[in-house]
Enzyme design. Structure first.
Site, PDB file in Angstrom:
ATOM      1  N   ASP A  13       0.389  -4.886   5.181  1.00  0.00           N
ATOM      2  CA  ASP A  13       1.797  -5.326   5.722  1.00  0.00           C
ATOM      3  C   ASP A  13       2.392  -4.119   6.649  1.00  0.00           C
ATOM      4  OD1 ASP A  13       1.287  -7.718   4.338  1.00  0.00           O
ATOM      5  OD2 ASP A  13       2.618  -6.851   2.521  1.00  0.00           O
ATOM      6  N   LYS A  16       0.159  -4.966  11.305  1.00  0.00           N
ATOM      7  CA  LYS A  16      -1.278  -4.924  12.104  1.00  0.00           C
ATOM      8  C   LYS A  16      -1.393  -6.380  12.981  1.00  0.00           C
ATOM      9  CE  LYS A  16      -3.301  -5.443   7.767  1.00  0.00           C
ATOM     10  NZ  LYS A  16      -2.315  -4.822   6.956  1.00  0.00           N
ATOM     11  N   GLY A  40      -2.013 -11.849   5.383  1.00  0.00           N
ATOM     12  CA  GLY A  40      -0.920 -12.472   6.177  1.00  0.00           C
ATOM     13  C   GLY A  40      -0.577 -11.669   7.360  1.00  0.00           C
ATOM     14  N   HIS A  41      -1.046 -12.161   8.523  1.00  0.00           N
ATOM     15  CA  HIS A  41      -0.617 -11.176   9.668  1.00  0.00           C
ATOM     16  C   HIS A  41       0.442 -11.911  10.451  1.00  0.00           C
ATOM     17  CE1 HIS A  41      -4.554  -8.749   9.159  1.00  0.00           C
ATOM     18  NE2 HIS A  41      -3.844  -8.770   8.213  1.00  0.00           N
ATOM     19  N   GLN A 224      -5.343  -6.206   4.667  1.00  0.00           N
ATOM     20  CA  GLN A 224      -4.861  -4.999   3.742  1.00  0.00           C
ATOM     21  C   GLN A 224      -4.517  -3.790   4.176  1.00  0.00           C
ATOM     22  OE1 GLN A 224      -7.647  -7.298   2.472  1.00  0.00           O
ATOM     23  NE2 GLN A 224      -6.206  -8.720   2.353  1.00  0.00           N
TER      24      GLN A 224
HETATM   25  P1  GDP Z   1       0.468  -7.054   8.594  1.00  0.00           P
HETATM   26  O1  GDP Z   1      -0.208  -7.967   7.310  1.00  0.00           O
HETATM   27  O2  GDP Z   1       0.101  -5.690   8.591  1.00  0.00           O
HETATM   28  O3  GDP Z   1       0.256  -7.753   9.796  1.00  0.00           O
HETATM   29  O4  GDP Z   1       2.040  -7.164   8.504  1.00  0.00           O
HETATM   30  P2  GDP Z   1       2.987  -8.509   8.104  1.00  0.00           P
HETATM   31  O5  GDP Z   1       2.946  -9.426   9.136  1.00  0.00           O
HETATM   32  O6  GDP Z   1       2.401  -8.954   6.594  1.00  0.00           O
HETATM   33  O7  GDP Z   1       4.332  -7.831   7.940  1.00  0.00           O
HETATM   34  C1  GDP Z   1       5.015  -7.035   8.730  1.00  0.00           C
HETATM   35  C2  GDP Z   1       6.323  -7.694   9.173  1.00  0.00           C
HETATM   36  O8  GDP Z   1       6.845  -7.011  10.044  1.00  0.00           O
HETATM   37  C3  GDP Z   1       6.218  -8.924  10.082  1.00  0.00           C
HETATM   38  O9  GDP Z   1       7.208  -9.931   9.759  1.00  0.00           O
HETATM   39  C4  GDP Z   1       6.541  -8.482  11.624  1.00  0.00           C
HETATM   40  O10 GDP Z   1       6.889  -9.592  12.325  1.00  0.00           O
HETATM   41  C5  GDP Z   1       7.372  -7.625  11.315  1.00  0.00           C
HETATM   42  N1  GDP Z   1       7.331  -6.452  12.240  1.00  0.00           N
HETATM   43  C6  GDP Z   1       6.315  -5.838  12.805  1.00  0.00           C
HETATM   44  N2  GDP Z   1       6.487  -4.587  13.433  1.00  0.00           N
HETATM   45  C7  GDP Z   1       7.947  -4.713  13.466  1.00  0.00           C
HETATM   46  C8  GDP Z   1       8.805  -3.683  13.898  1.00  0.00           C
HETATM   47  O11 GDP Z   1       8.516  -2.670  14.662  1.00  0.00           O
HETATM   48  N3  GDP Z   1      10.282  -3.843  13.552  1.00  0.00           N
HETATM   49  C9  GDP Z   1      10.500  -4.966  12.674  1.00  0.00           C
HETATM   50  N4  GDP Z   1      11.731  -5.037  12.602  1.00  0.00           N
HETATM   51  N5  GDP Z   1       9.522  -5.668  12.339  1.00  0.00           N
HETATM   52  C10 GDP Z   1       8.092  -5.670  12.509  1.00  0.00           C
HETATM   53  P1  IMO Z   2      -2.389  -7.951   4.685  1.00  0.00           P
HETATM   54  O1  IMO Z   2      -3.522  -7.977   5.482  1.00  0.00           O
HETATM   55  C1  IMO Z   2      -0.414  -6.688   1.206  1.00  0.00           C
HETATM   56  C2  IMO Z   2      -2.397  -7.158  -2.658  1.00  0.00           C
HETATM   57  C3  IMO Z   2      -2.041  -8.193  -3.661  1.00  0.00           C
HETATM   58  C4  IMO Z   2      -2.488  -7.652  -4.922  1.00  0.00           C
HETATM   59  C5  IMO Z   2      -3.752  -6.842  -4.442  1.00  0.00           C
HETATM   60  C6  IMO Z   2      -5.056  -7.735  -5.011  1.00  0.00           C
HETATM   61  O2  IMO Z   2      -1.398  -8.991   5.213  1.00  0.00           O
HETATM   62  O3  IMO Z   2      -1.775  -6.442   4.735  1.00  0.00           O
HETATM   63  P2  IMO Z   2      -5.991  -9.917  -4.034  1.00  0.00           P
HETATM   64  O4  IMO Z   2      -5.543 -11.471  -3.863  1.00  0.00           O
HETATM   65  O5  IMO Z   2      -6.607  -9.409  -2.737  1.00  0.00           O
HETATM   66  O6  IMO Z   2      -7.417  -9.874  -5.268  1.00  0.00           O
HETATM   67  O7  IMO Z   2      -4.854  -8.993  -4.500  1.00  0.00           O
HETATM   68  O8  IMO Z   2      -3.988  -6.718  -3.054  1.00  0.00           O
HETATM   69  N1  IMO Z   2      -2.792  -7.751  -1.368  1.00  0.00           N
HETATM   70  C7  IMO Z   2      -1.913  -7.601  -0.283  1.00  0.00           C
HETATM   71  N2  IMO Z   2      -0.981  -6.949  -0.162  1.00  0.00           N
HETATM   72  N3  IMO Z   2      -1.011  -7.225   2.207  1.00  0.00           N
HETATM   73  C8  IMO Z   2      -2.186  -7.914   2.119  1.00  0.00           C
HETATM   74  O9  IMO Z   2      -2.800  -8.209   3.149  1.00  0.00           O
HETATM   75  C9  IMO Z   2      -2.606  -8.020   0.873  1.00  0.00           C
HETATM   76  N4  IMO Z   2      -3.637  -8.644   0.432  1.00  0.00           N
HETATM   77  C10 IMO Z   2      -3.876  -8.481  -0.920  1.00  0.00           C
HETATM   78  O10 IMO Z   2      -0.657  -8.303  -3.636  1.00  0.00           O
HETATM   79  O11 IMO Z   2      -1.509  -6.473  -5.172  1.00  0.00           O
HETATM   80 MG    MG Z   3       0.731  -8.930   5.787  1.00  0.00          MG
END
Ligand code: GDP
Ligand code: IMO
Ligand code: MG
Length: 431
Positions: A13, A16, A40-41, A224
């Site tokens: 998170d 990416k 979850g991207h 991840q």
């Molecule tokens: P990922 O799994 O690495 O793709 O990240 P996620 O989407 O799960 O979580 C990142 C969250 O931060 C998302 O809600 C993005 O929209 C948000 N985000 C990404 N870059 C920025 C930033 O520079 N500032 C803020 N405030 N939010 C960001």
């Molecule tokens: P993105 O790509 C954050 C965490 C779960 C748990 C552990 C194992 O959005 O960054 P699993 O279901 O993979 O067996 O769970 O990994 N986890 C993540 N945490 N971002 C993710 O993906 C994750 N995918 C799995 O919360 O701790």
């Molecule tokens: Mg994510």
């Protein structure tokens, strides 16, 4: 080689999705190489929000070719839902998405077994998985009883392998469901899904190697983060795949010599979903403030993310095991008006100071962060385009991080949309 790996350096998170949406504009192909629908991207643009689970975030950039590599575990039902949802929102997917025939598939019994394992020992052994069936599916792959896309597309082969799996797992399945009911459900589903999925399936290793031969630019999008890596993460509180750059080859069927630069995404603070050690976790008002300001709620499960200060030993470990060449800093805007800001530069473990992330699971729980406090900065306007336009104290914060990490930032993200970004003079290198 014209390829770049984009990966998470913390516990996932890091942003990416946003960065792939930004830098993927320069790519021809965007490829997932591991993980599954546990990811979850999030991508926000033109006032719309998309959350991608299995399909590379590059699908949101018109005309890009997207690939789900053999290292990804694919839930046939979820992938169809994801494709249909995108097409409903006017994102063309057919003809632009290719799924490896060698990708292993997730079935309902994997999700049942995932949940059962989480519940079996109570809190003591719970990992806090996404319950998407990730662990049991990778376990089947390694156990050599997994079912791949190519098997699924052959009705007779599939029926035989399903039977074998149901027999192997019957004693467990019967505790939570009925083998008979599952068999019927999975076979019926396969009849409906097969014609839908068939056009997407192909030999993606051949596809990518041909593209690289033609000097096409390929971006690999990790799911991840490194601290969730099955080898280099906080085992056993990890996912069941290798998000590290070294697994791109195995997860896509390309040789290591074809991998160019490795870009690590770093959040300006730290978050984690699920159980496991988190040395800089803040269980106080500051943690709550970061969660609120950063909207830190899981993109896949909606769970509140645990939040804490920036942890340099974590990111340094990532830089080392991934061979990171470029760093991207995200969410610096979330730190606005926090003063002072703390950076964990080392840990104290049993009275000894170390800059390295320990491998011992008990030491990981006992790490006491050693903090450096740096002056905070006010609000950052998200439309800034040059580093020198940032408040001076924010520039200092970035430079302090670079000094501690020993790698420079190529991109600084100031908000959710790709327009809210400072791209440094140092361009992304496609070599
Ligand atoms: P990922 O799994 O690495 O793709 O990240 P996620 O989407 O799960 O979580 C990142 C969250 O931060 C998302 O809600 C993005 O929209 C948000 N985000 C990404 N870059 C920025 C930033 O520079 N500032 C803020 N405030 N939010 C960001
Ligand atoms: P993105 O790509 C954050 C965490 C779960 C748990 C552990 C194992 O959005 O960054 P699993 O279901 O993979 O067996 O769970 O990994 N986890 C993540 N945490 N971002 C993710 O993906 C994750 N995918 C799995 O919360 O701790
Ligand atoms: Mg994510």
């Amino acid at each position: 080689m014209p390829s770049v790996v984009v990966l998470g350096t913390q516990w996932g998170d890091e942003g990416k999705g946003k960065i792939v949406h930004l830098l993927g504009k320069q790519a021809d192909y965007i490829v997932r190489y591991q993980g599954g629908p546990n990811a979850g991207h999030t991508v926000v643009f033109d006032g719309k929000k998309f959350v991608l689970h299995l399909i590379p975030a590059g699908i949101l950039i018109p005309k890009k070719i997207c690939v789900i590599g053999n290292g990804v575990v694919v839930d046939p039902l979820s992938i169809r839902e994801e494709i249909e949802l995108l097409e409903k929102r006017n994102i063309q997917v057919k003809g632009r998405l290719f799924i490896s025939e060698l990708a292993h598939l997730i079935f309902p019994y994997h999700k049942i077994l995932d949940a059962a394992r989480e519940e079996a020992g109570g809190k003591a052994t719970r990992i806090g998985t996404t319950r998407k069936g990730i662990g049991p599916t990778y376990a089947d792959k390694v156990e050599r009883v997994g079912i791949r896309m190519v098997d699924y597309l052959e009705p007779d082969t599939f029926a035989r392998l399903l039977e074998q799996n149901l027999a192997l797992k019957a004693h467990l399945i019967e505790k939570f469901s009925s083998v008979e009911k599952l068999r019927r459900e999975i076979l019926e589903q396969a009849e409906r899904l097969r014609p839908f999925l068939e056009p997407f399936a192909c030999d993606t290793s051949a596809l990518l190697n041909r593209a690289l031969d033609k000097k096409k630019k390929v971006m690999f999008e990790s799911a991840q983060g490194t601290l969730l890596d099955i080898d280099f993460g906080t085992y056993p509180f990890v996912t069941s795949s290798n998000p590290i750059a070294g697994s791109v080859g195995a997860g896509c069927g390309i040789g290591p010599s074809r991998i160019g630069s490795v870009m690590g995404i770093v959040k300006a603070y730290t978050t984690r979903v699920g159980e496991g050690p988190f040395p800089t976790e803040l269980k106080d008002d500051m943690g709550e403030r970061l969660r609120k300001a950063g909207q830190e709620f899981g993109a896949t499960t909606g769970r509140p993310r645990r939040c804490g200060w920036f942890d340099a030993p974590v990111v340094r470990r990532s830089i080392m095991v991934n061979g990171i060449t470029d760093l991207v800093l995200t969410k610096i805007d979330v730190l606005a008006n926090i003063d002072p800001i703390k950076i964990c530069v080392a840990y104290k473990v049993d009275g000894k100071v170390t800059k390295d992330f320990p491998n011992s699971r008990s030491a990981q729980q006992r790490c006491e962060p050693v903090y450096k406090a740096v002056p905070g900065f006010g609000a950052i306007s998200s439309d800034l385009k040059r580093f020198k336009d940032l408040p001076v104290k924010a520039q200092k914060y970035v430079k302090t991080l670079e000094g501690i990490l020993g790698v420079k930032f190529s991109v600084i993200s100031l908000g959710r949309s790709r327009d809210e970004t400072i791209q440094m003079a140092r361009k992304v290198t496609w070599v």
